[in-house]
Design an enzyme around this catalytic site. Structure first.
Site: not given
Ligand code: GLN
Length: 201
Positions: A50-52, A82, A111, A140, A177, A179
């Site tokens: 997701g977005e850390s 990720c 990142r 991703i 990922h 999954e």
């Molecule tokens: N770029 C995202 C982050 O910095 C990570 C991307 C992802 O989890 N697919 O959290």
């Protein structure tokens, strides 16, 4: 542990459903984890992609940061993909201002390490620990591991040596990922860690 392992998916943000479905398919009893009492009830945890920085902020807003850190310190098996890998890293490179991780793995993670040109890509990845066939890995806006401490095992690297899968004790992390490609072996490995820990208790 009697019956199915109880595995949580941290459900603050990210691709929670995909992990929950995969774990259920492996026979785990799956719980979505948003609160400390929900965390306390699981034997293993997935931190999704997701977005850390968002997961970091929400974990603090929901009072989850300290419980997660304590659970990791207490030996809870955790698999981070990720953004989840970023959150398990002791050190974040190129985080946003004030971004924190839960930590636990003696690694540095950069990142968005592949830049804009290669935001997303797929590749076949040899993971000797998992045997054949190679892993179909989808990256991703993925991070990479730029430093590993001595207790960290490198599970996979790209052909140029870039580290993309690591393990330290019962903590497992991948830049990619699995999954989304129906690859189950990393989640099975998490379940094996959960089983090993329950036998110790
Ligand atoms: N770029 C995202 C982050 O910095 C990570 C991307 C992802 O989890 N697919 O959290």
């Amino acid at each position: 542990m009697a019956g199915s392992p109880r595995v949580g998916v941290l459900a603050l943000q990210g691709d929670v459903r995909e992990h929950a479905a995969l774990l259920a398919g492996l026979g785990a009893e799956v719980a979505l984890v948003r609160r400390p009492d929900e965390l306390a009830a699981v034997d293993g945890l997935v931190i999704p992609g997701g977005e850390s920085s968002v997961i970091d902020k929400l974990s603090r807003a929901f009072g989850m940061r300290d419980p997660i850190r304590a659970a990791i310190a207490g030996g809870l098996p955790v698999y981070g993909t990720c953004a989840g890998l970023i959150l398990l890293a002791d050190e974040i490179v190129d985080g946003i201002e004030g971004q924190q991780s839960f930590g636990g793995m003696d690694i540095a993670v950069r990142r968005n390490a592949f830049g804009r040109q290669t935001e997303s890509f797929e590749t076949e990845l040899d993971v000797p620990e998992l045997g054949d066939p190679p892993v179909r890995a989808t990256f991703i806006r993925a991070p990479v591991v730029t430093r590993v401490g001595q207790d960290v095992r490198v599970l996979a690297a790209l052909p140029d040596g870039t580290i993309v899968a690591v393990e330290q004790g019962r903590l497992l992390g991948t830049s990619f990922h699995p999954e989304v490609d129906g690859e189950t072996r990393f989640h099975e490995r998490l379940l094996a860690h959960v089983a090993a820990r329950s036998h110790e208790a």
